[in-house]
Design a protein around this motif. Structure first.
Motif, PDB file in Angstrom:
ATOM      1  N   UNK A 235     -46.260  79.819 -62.680  1.00  0.00           N
ATOM      2  CA  UNK A 235     -45.908  80.759 -61.287  1.00  0.00           C
ATOM      3  C   UNK A 235     -45.165  82.016 -61.694  1.00  0.00           C
ATOM      4  N   UNK A 236     -44.033  81.953 -62.450  1.00  0.00           N
ATOM      5  CA  UNK A 236     -43.397  82.673 -63.122  1.00  0.00           C
ATOM      6  C   UNK A 236     -44.045  83.772 -63.821  1.00  0.00           C
ATOM      7  N   UNK A 237     -45.018  83.493 -64.564  1.00  0.00           N
ATOM      8  CA  UNK A 237     -45.876  84.633 -65.526  1.00  0.00           C
ATOM      9  C   UNK A 237     -46.651  85.210 -64.605  1.00  0.00           C
ATOM     10  N   UNK A 238     -47.245  84.572 -63.346  1.00  0.00           N
ATOM     11  CA  UNK A 238     -48.348  85.161 -62.562  1.00  0.00           C
ATOM     12  C   UNK A 238     -47.704  86.223 -61.931  1.00  0.00           C
ATOM     13  N   UNK A 239     -46.585  86.291 -61.398  1.00  0.00           N
ATOM     14  CA  UNK A 239     -45.768  87.421 -60.722  1.00  0.00           C
ATOM     15  C   UNK A 239     -45.700  88.595 -61.640  1.00  0.00           C
ATOM     16  N   UNK A 240     -45.334  88.165 -62.856  1.00  0.00           N
ATOM     17  CA  UNK A 240     -45.118  89.316 -63.872  1.00  0.00           C
ATOM     18  C   UNK A 240     -46.293  89.775 -64.215  1.00  0.00           C
ATOM     19  N   UNK A 241     -47.216  89.077 -64.525  1.00  0.00           N
ATOM     20  CA  UNK A 241     -48.837  89.722 -64.832  1.00  0.00           C
ATOM     21  C   UNK A 241     -49.404  90.510 -63.777  1.00  0.00           C
ATOM     22  N   UNK A 242     -48.822  90.235 -62.311  1.00  0.00           N
ATOM     23  CA  UNK A 242     -49.396  91.057 -61.303  1.00  0.00           C
ATOM     24  C   UNK A 242     -48.832  92.458 -61.538  1.00  0.00           C
ATOM     25  N   UNK A 243     -47.403  92.254 -61.564  1.00  0.00           N
ATOM     26  CA  UNK A 243     -46.682  93.688 -61.804  1.00  0.00           C
ATOM     27  C   UNK A 243     -46.968  94.678 -63.135  1.00  0.00           C
ATOM     28  N   UNK A 244     -46.996  93.866 -64.132  1.00  0.00           N
ATOM     29  CA  UNK A 244     -47.341  94.520 -65.455  1.00  0.00           C
ATOM     30  C   UNK A 244     -49.016  95.079 -65.470  1.00  0.00           C
TER      31      UNK A 244
END
Length: 842
Positions: free
Chosen positions: A513-522
């Motif tokens: 879940x933490x990475x998913x948020x970052x992947x969305x922004x990046x």
């Protein structure tokens, strides 16, 4: 000619050279064996006892291999399913970049683990080869068993990062459909894949040793295997915890310094942060869970072979392994049932509380596990030792642990959930008091949580003690063995792990879940030309960016909560399970005698040394606490220095004008900084622990027992306090971001500061105490035997005194280096504040 040796290579050579010389002295001067130990443990013939009206123990255990295969097949099918899920190329490219950096990090750490294994191998060769006089072939097999343990820890860690980096981009993309359910279902599917593969692999390897290694040789192989996996888990937990928090703090502080959003693609620290989410929150827990499951099993096997009367050993060994086998099936069944129910309830819902279905999964698994525990116990051991009540008493003891796996998460949520009063108190305090009161409120939450966790664990262990016979000689489980309460405590730890696949699953939920948020922004998917038309054409749905971002934020809060709930379960297992292993050391030191009635008992003449009246024992209790507090500081020092260097680089190189994202080169440089300080911190910390264990084992054996008890107790409270304080700070920030929608405000800045304090608390120091406690106890079993063997002669006693001094000096060198070699220094090489000020004034 100018030297080209890097600082890390120089450190590596100096460490291995000094260690090899010290350990070489130990093995060269080793004396012959004088008495029995765990090296002499012999497994019984499982074919001698039948169960269920016709199946012998060997056949039942063989069936466990089939269950392990089912678990592995399930795990890899979930892996394949995740890989095939739809994902936009912009997001896929980011997740693959994260995976590549994770893979490079893991490969680097495995090289360091190889160096550390060489040190452990010297001790094992010295003990099994020189002291136990085993032939070269057998010693080699024990070393191979330790390598298998390391390979298992590293293998499941690799599998964890691969699954999670598949799931992060798929979760991010699924959130854009405008429904919350896929945002929950994909991370949980990834977690169950990891949990089933991890537990099935561990159980398969242990069954292989149990069934296919000669009975008189399996004991040493179990010890070698457990030491190997403990070494791998300790190194990966320590290094991963340091890496992830250097990156996290370096990335988070940019939000305050430059007033940029979370996971801003222009921030070079974000990729390192994503790598760290996997290095610390996936690699570390995967290796840790693998080791915890194995070491607890080895501790119980050792106890049964040392303390249980011969006629009952087969039944108890088969019973505990069948418990593990059916609990794998219980987790699988619970996941299936929960999926059906939650899918029907939320699949088409527009809103959902992401914590509720995870809580339901934990409780369903616990209830099914408890039911199967009583059913299978009744079928397997209905009349154990001629007592028709022992089957339910043993089941009740395991249930104390199984219920703990559900009760403890509920208690932890009271301090770390976004809905908890403590977390809301942190936010309220921050409104007027800023970062100062934010930090104080988080410390309050951590301290209160340690109080309640201590009471809960003590109550459950006390209940297990009562079911075991309440210490009355010959009563209850005491009919079958010495020290029945110790066995009961081991079974509580065993029950903690009964829901292993689900415990790992909800823990692994967080990094996805933490990475998913970052992947969305990046991914910058909102800026991709004609992306809405492309997605409608290729994937058949309309993008909803606003709902997607909201779901990812809320789900990250749930991930934070359940990462927090899994930590005390593993920590509690380490402490309770260490009790059983410490008993093995006590048996070695005290010995077993037979009284006039023919009953076995501990040698009372030597047992008196396990008392506060024996000064070395009391001094050991005091010393253990010192190690825990040094470790907490040393691990945070590595984070502090590494984060300083990361922030320094990012501030100097971040570009906010004219670019959409940071350069790959700058992102890789931040990853390099994180890796460098993770390695330096890990080497100093691990070798200080390693040499301390050898030093105190050689100093005085009863001092060492007190030392082991102390690090377990101090470690429990320190770890729980730090983990839950960190969890409260983390979700206070999340509450401000999601519910209050106050990003970029002073309140948000105060909560970010609190979160950066909590980062090394919860994800570096606290979690690494778990494998450190187990490694010290397990490796200490060999170390104290080496010392006892050497003490059999006058010259040997002098030698152990000298070795204790040598090893203690070696440990203090690395304790010193863990701070003074890791200080934050200015570019000119000074850490003196006045000197820096003078430079600026000039």
């Amino acid at each position: 000619m100018t030297s080209t040796v890097s600082p890390m290579d120089a450190l590596r050579k100096s460490v291995t050279g000094a260690a090899a010389r010290a350990l070489g002295l130990l093995t060269v001067l080793a004396a012959s064996a004088a008495h029995a130990s765990e090296a002499d443990l012999v497994l019984p013939n499982f074919r001698e006892v039948t169960f269920l009206g016709g199946f012998n123990g060997y056949q039942l255990l063989l069936s466990g291999i089939a269950v392990c295969v089912i678990g592995l097949v399930f795990g890899f099918l979930q892996y394949a399913s995740l890989q095939k899920m739809p994902v936009h190329k912009a997001m896929l490219d980011i997740s693959e970049l994260i995976y590549e950096t994770c893979k490079t990090y893991l490969a680097t750490q495995m090289k360091f683990i190889g160096i550390l294994w060489a040190l452990i191998a010297v001790v094992m060769v010295g003990y099994f080869g020189f002291l136990r006089h085993m032939d070269v072939g057998r010693v080699a097999i024990i070393l191979v068993a330790s390598l298998v343990g390391i390979a298992g820890s590293c293998g499941v860690a690799w599998f964890g990062i691969r699954v999670n980096t598949f799931a992060n981009s798929r979760t991010a993309f699924a959130s854009l459909r405008g429904k919350p359910y896929p945002t929950y279902a994909i991370p949980l599917q990834a977690g169950m894949s990891i949990g089933m593969v991890l537990i099935s692999t561990e159980l398969l390897l242990m069954l292989a040793i149990l069934l296919f290694i000669p009975a008189d040789f399996a004991g040493p192989c179990f010890i070698g295997f457990a030491i190997g996996e403990s070494l791998g888990a300790s190194a990966l937990r320590i290094a991963g915890g340091i890496f992830t928090k250097i990156a996290d703090i370096g990335s988070d502080l940019m939000k305050i310094v430059f007033k940029i959003k979370e996971d801003d693609a222009r921030n070079p620290g974000v990729i390192a942060d994503c790598t760290g989410d996997n290095a610390g929150d996936s690699v570390g827990p995967s290796a840790d869970g693998f080791e915890t499951y194995g070491v607890t099993g080895v501790a119980l096997i050792t106890f049964i072979l040392l303390a249980v009367e011969v006629p009952y050993r087969i039944e108890l060994l088969v019973w505990i392994f069948m418990m593990r086998i059916v609990m794998v099936l219980a987790s699988l069944a619970a996941y299936g049932l929960n999926n059906v129910y939650q899918g029907g309830k939320y699949r088409n819902a527009d809103h959902m509380n992401f914590e509720h279905p995870l809580t339901a999964l934990v409780w369903v698994t616990s209830i099914i596990s408890v039911a199967l525990t009583f059913l299978v116990s009744y079928l397997l051991i209905p009349n154990l030792g001629g007592d028709s009540s022992l089957w339910w008493k043993l089941s009740a003891i395991i249930t104390c642990g199984t219920l703990a796996g559900a009760i403890i998460p509920e208690a932890i949520k009271a301090f770390t959930s976004t809905e908890s009063r403590h977390v809301r108190e942190v936010v309220t305090a921050s409104r007027e008091g800023g970062a100062s009161l934010n930090v104080i409120s988080g410390l309050v939450a951590g301290n209160f949580s340690a109080y309640w966790m201590g009471l809960i664990i003590a109550a459950l262990m006390g209940l297990a003690f009562w079911f075991s016979g309440a210490g009355v000689e010959g009563a209850g489980v005491g009919q079958l063995m010495l020290a029945a309460p110790v066995f009961a405590f081991g079974l509580v730890a065993f029950g903690f792990l009964g829901m292993g696949p689900v415990t790992i699953a909800v823990d692994s939920y967080g990094p996805v879940t933490d990475n998913a948020q970052s992947v969305y922004e990046l991914s910058l998917i909102e800026n991709v030309p004609n992306v809405k038309e492309e997605v409608k054409r290729d994937f058949g749905f309309d993008l909803d960016f606003e709902k997607g971002k909201q779901f990812l934020e809320e789900n990250d809060g749930a991930g934070n909560t359940f990462k927090a709930t899994a930590k005390p379960v593993l920590i509690g297992t380490a402490v309770v399970g260490a009790t059983t292993m410490i008993f093995s050391i006590i048996v070695l030191l005290v010995g077993i005698t037979t009284n006039a009635a023919g009953e076995q008992m501990l040698n009372a003449d030597k047992a008196q040394f396990l008392s506060l009246l024996h000064a070395p024992f009391l001094l050991g209790l005091i010393t253990g606490g010192a190690i825990i507090y040094w470790f907490s500081g040393a691990s945070m020092q590595a984070v502090s220095t590494g984060a300083y260097r990361a922030v320094e680089f990012i501030k100097a190189n971040i570009k906010l004008e004219g670019v959409e994202k940071a350069s790959v080169a700058d992102s890789k440089k931040v990853v390099e900084i994180c890796t460098q300080y993770a390695q330096k911190g890990m080497i100093n910390i691990f070798l200080a622990v390693f040499f301390s264990t050898l030093a105190f084992a050689c100093l005085e054996p009863y001092f060492f027992v007190g030392y082991l008890i102390s690090i377990a107790i101090f470690g429990l409270y320190q770890a729980v306090f730090m983990a839950n304080a960190g969890g409260a700070w983390d979700n206070a920030k999340k509450l401000v971001e999601t519910e209050l929608k106050a990003k970029g405000t002073e309140l948000h800045a105060a909560c970010v500061v609190g979160d950066t304090v909590g980062d090394p608390f919860k994800d570096t120091s606290s979690v690494a105490l778990n494998p450190v406690i187990k490694f010290t106890t397990l490796f200490g079993l060999l170390a104290v035997e080496l010392a006892v063997e050497l003490n059999t002669t006058a010259s040997g006693k002098q030698l152990t005194t000298i070795l204790a001094a040598v090893f203690f000096v070696a440990s203090t060198v690395f304790v010193y280096r863990s701070f003074y070699g890791m200080r934050i220094q200015s570019p000119g090489g000074t850490s003196d504040v006045k000197s820096d000020a003078a430079v600026k004034a000039a």
